[in-house]
Design a protein around this motif. Structure first.
Motif, mmCIF file in Angstrom:
data_model
loop_
_atom_site.group_PDB
_atom_site.id
_atom_site.type_symbol
_atom_site.label_atom_id
_atom_site.label_comp_id
_atom_site.label_asym_id
_atom_site.label_seq_id
_atom_site.Cartn_x
_atom_site.Cartn_y
_atom_site.Cartn_z
ATOM 1 N N THR A 4 0.905 -1.191 0.159
ATOM 2 C CA THR A 4 0.025 -0.016 -0.141
ATOM 3 C C THR A 4 0.897 1.080 0.080
ATOM 4 O OG1 THR A 4 -1.711 -1.082 1.195
ATOM 5 C CG2 THR A 4 -1.961 1.218 1.125
ATOM 6 N N ALA A 5 1.880 1.217 0.762
ATOM 7 C CA ALA A 5 2.809 2.157 0.796
ATOM 8 C C ALA A 5 3.727 2.543 -0.511
ATOM 9 C CB ALA A 5 3.867 2.234 2.088
ATOM 10 N N LEU A 6 3.860 1.487 -1.267
ATOM 11 C CA LEU A 6 4.613 1.733 -2.408
ATOM 12 C C LEU A 6 3.441 2.174 -3.553
ATOM 13 C CD1 LEU A 6 7.124 0.856 -4.161
ATOM 14 C CD2 LEU A 6 6.274 -1.192 -4.546
ATOM 15 N N ILE A 7 2.322 1.640 -3.598
ATOM 16 C CA ILE A 7 1.144 2.395 -4.445
ATOM 17 C C ILE A 7 1.290 3.727 -4.234
ATOM 18 C CG2 ILE A 7 -0.895 2.422 -5.485
ATOM 19 C CD1 ILE A 7 0.711 -0.052 -6.204
ATOM 20 N N PHE A 8 1.136 4.183 -2.913
ATOM 21 C CA PHE A 8 0.934 5.492 -2.578
ATOM 22 C C PHE A 8 2.146 6.481 -3.119
ATOM 23 C CE2 PHE A 8 -2.968 4.326 -0.280
ATOM 24 C CZ PHE A 8 -3.580 5.341 -0.570
ATOM 25 N N GLY A 10 4.088 5.790 -5.352
ATOM 26 C CA GLY A 10 3.909 6.048 -6.830
ATOM 27 C C GLY A 10 2.927 7.164 -7.362
ATOM 28 N N LEU A 11 1.923 6.992 -6.462
ATOM 29 C CA LEU A 11 0.948 8.303 -6.773
ATOM 30 C C LEU A 11 1.435 9.549 -6.358
ATOM 31 C CD1 LEU A 11 -2.441 6.379 -5.551
ATOM 32 C CD2 LEU A 11 -1.812 6.759 -7.796
ATOM 33 N N PHE A 12 2.069 9.711 -5.245
ATOM 34 C CA PHE A 12 2.735 11.023 -5.006
ATOM 35 C C PHE A 12 3.797 11.361 -6.037
ATOM 36 C CE2 PHE A 12 1.461 10.325 -0.547
ATOM 37 C CZ PHE A 12 0.703 11.417 -0.405
ATOM 38 N N GLU A 13 4.557 10.460 -6.757
ATOM 39 C CA GLU A 13 5.390 10.656 -7.693
ATOM 40 C C GLU A 13 4.806 11.381 -8.718
ATOM 41 O OE1 GLU A 13 8.621 8.758 -10.475
ATOM 42 O OE2 GLU A 13 7.389 7.377 -9.455
ATOM 43 N N VAL A 14 3.513 10.922 -9.234
ATOM 44 C CA VAL A 14 2.637 11.599 -10.246
ATOM 45 C C VAL A 14 2.359 12.925 -9.940
ATOM 46 C CG1 VAL A 14 0.627 11.275 -11.731
ATOM 47 C CG2 VAL A 14 1.890 9.192 -10.999
ATOM 48 N N SER A 15 1.791 13.042 -8.886
ATOM 49 C CA SER A 15 1.449 14.519 -8.373
ATOM 50 C C SER A 15 2.857 15.420 -8.361
ATOM 51 C CB SER A 15 1.050 14.383 -6.827
ATOM 52 O OG SER A 15 1.611 14.143 -6.030
ATOM 53 N N GLY A 64 7.312 2.233 -12.568
ATOM 54 C CA GLY A 64 6.509 1.923 -13.375
ATOM 55 C C GLY A 64 5.034 2.757 -13.040
ATOM 56 N N THR A 65 4.789 2.743 -11.727
ATOM 57 C CA THR A 65 3.733 3.433 -11.317
ATOM 58 C C THR A 65 3.789 4.830 -11.726
ATOM 59 O OG1 THR A 65 3.098 1.926 -9.567
ATOM 60 C CG2 THR A 65 2.008 4.103 -9.381
ATOM 61 N N GLY A 66 4.782 5.631 -11.544
ATOM 62 C CA GLY A 66 5.003 6.975 -11.798
ATOM 63 C C GLY A 66 5.038 7.334 -13.352
ATOM 64 N N THR A 67 5.590 6.374 -13.936
ATOM 65 C CA THR A 67 5.659 6.444 -15.552
ATOM 66 C C THR A 67 4.355 6.450 -15.873
ATOM 67 O OG1 THR A 67 8.006 5.607 -15.558
ATOM 68 C CG2 THR A 67 6.411 5.532 -17.565
ATOM 69 N N VAL A 68 3.528 5.242 -15.699
ATOM 70 C CA VAL A 68 2.045 5.145 -16.193
ATOM 71 C C VAL A 68 1.417 6.355 -15.851
ATOM 72 C CG1 VAL A 68 0.189 3.537 -16.320
ATOM 73 C CG2 VAL A 68 2.302 2.485 -16.514
ATOM 74 N N GLY A 69 1.491 6.393 -14.601
ATOM 75 C CA GLY A 69 0.263 7.606 -14.010
ATOM 76 C C GLY A 69 0.789 8.935 -14.774
ATOM 77 N N SER A 70 1.951 9.138 -14.946
ATOM 78 C CA SER A 70 2.674 10.492 -15.408
ATOM 79 C C SER A 70 1.903 10.561 -16.847
ATOM 80 C CB SER A 70 3.673 10.904 -15.188
ATOM 81 O OG SER A 70 4.316 10.939 -13.971
ATOM 82 N N ALA A 71 2.391 9.523 -17.586
ATOM 83 C CA ALA A 71 1.827 9.455 -19.016
ATOM 84 C C ALA A 71 0.449 9.669 -19.231
ATOM 85 C CB ALA A 71 2.272 8.091 -19.562
ATOM 86 N N LEU A 72 -0.618 8.858 -18.389
ATOM 87 C CA LEU A 72 -1.972 9.083 -18.339
ATOM 88 C C LEU A 72 -2.436 10.528 -18.059
ATOM 89 C CD1 LEU A 72 -3.062 5.675 -16.854
ATOM 90 C CD2 LEU A 72 -3.136 6.337 -19.048
ATOM 91 N N VAL A 73 -1.827 11.097 -17.121
ATOM 92 C CA VAL A 73 -2.038 12.454 -16.605
ATOM 93 C C VAL A 73 -1.730 13.305 -17.819
ATOM 94 C CG1 VAL A 73 -1.512 14.490 -15.108
ATOM 95 C CG2 VAL A 73 -2.002 12.359 -14.168
ATOM 96 N N GLY A 74 -0.686 13.145 -18.544
ATOM 97 C CA GLY A 74 -0.280 14.119 -19.549
ATOM 98 C C GLY A 74 -1.261 13.778 -20.876
ATOM 99 N N MET A 75 -1.784 12.487 -21.006
ATOM 100 C CA MET A 75 -2.649 12.511 -21.930
ATOM 101 C C MET A 75 -4.128 13.207 -21.690
ATOM 102 S SD MET A 75 -1.915 8.671 -23.882
ATOM 103 C CE MET A 75 -2.090 7.705 -22.321
ATOM 104 N N PHE A 89 2.253 0.565 -25.060
ATOM 105 C CA PHE A 89 3.733 0.545 -24.219
ATOM 106 C C PHE A 89 3.200 0.820 -22.739
ATOM 107 C CE2 PHE A 89 5.652 0.937 -28.360
ATOM 108 C CZ PHE A 89 6.305 -0.363 -28.548
ATOM 109 N N ILE A 90 2.435 1.697 -22.622
ATOM 110 C CA ILE A 90 2.050 1.912 -21.198
ATOM 111 C C ILE A 90 1.372 0.508 -20.587
ATOM 112 C CG2 ILE A 90 0.229 3.175 -19.970
ATOM 113 C CD1 ILE A 90 0.784 5.584 -21.655
ATOM 114 N N SER A 91 0.604 -0.124 -21.455
ATOM 115 C CA SER A 91 -0.006 -1.384 -20.839
ATOM 116 C C SER A 91 1.107 -2.386 -20.622
ATOM 117 C CB SER A 91 -1.103 -1.964 -22.017
ATOM 118 O OG SER A 91 -1.929 -0.915 -22.345
ATOM 119 N N MET A 92 2.122 -2.269 -21.453
ATOM 120 C CA MET A 92 3.330 -3.247 -21.334
ATOM 121 C C MET A 92 3.989 -3.050 -19.784
ATOM 122 S SD MET A 92 4.660 -3.560 -25.031
ATOM 123 C CE MET A 92 5.823 -4.946 -24.895
ATOM 124 N N ILE A 93 4.085 -1.713 -19.771
ATOM 125 C CA ILE A 93 4.720 -1.224 -18.252
ATOM 126 C C ILE A 93 3.709 -1.735 -17.260
ATOM 127 C CG2 ILE A 93 5.371 0.625 -16.795
ATOM 128 C CD1 ILE A 93 6.202 1.820 -19.438
#
Length: 104
Positions: A4-8, A10-15, A64-75, A89-93
């Motif tokens: 759970t800490a790891l997922i959060f 990654g989410l904080f990395e996106v923000s 991976g969480t940061g990359t996918v989240g940032s790409a989705l926010v960008g899109m 490629f986002i799906s592959m990550i």
């Protein structure tokens, strides 16, 4: 709890990346505060997560969480291209991150 800490983390990395984008475009103090607070929380949670998850796995999931989240926010927020190759490629990550979770 470590996962759970790891997922959060990654989410904080996106923000934090949103904060970087805001600072680079608007130069506002609110975005600078978001950037600093988000990356502080992200690194702290990643550090905690690594006490119960192997370092290589935790780092791969975090990036991976940061990359996918940032790409989705960008899109979806910043109007970046949504072409099928990018989504593939986002799906592959994302699949690789899930695979690491299953194996650990």
């Amino acid at each position: 709890m470590h996962w759970t800490a790891l997922i959060f983390a990654g989410l904080f990395e996106v923000s934090g990346v949103i904060g970087i984008k805001g600072v680079s475009q608007r130069k506002g103090l609110a975005y600078l505060a978001l950037l600093i607070a988000s990356f502080t929380a992200s690194f702290s949670l990643l550090s905690y997560a690594m006490t119960g998850i192997p370092m290589g796995t935790a780092y791969a999931i975090w990036t991976g969480t940061g990359t996918v989240g940032s790409a989705l926010v960008g899109m979806f927020v910043f109007g970046e291209p949504k072409e099928w190759r990018r989504v593939l490629f986002i799906s592959m990550i994302l699949c690789a991150a899930v695979g690491l979770k299953v194996l650990t």
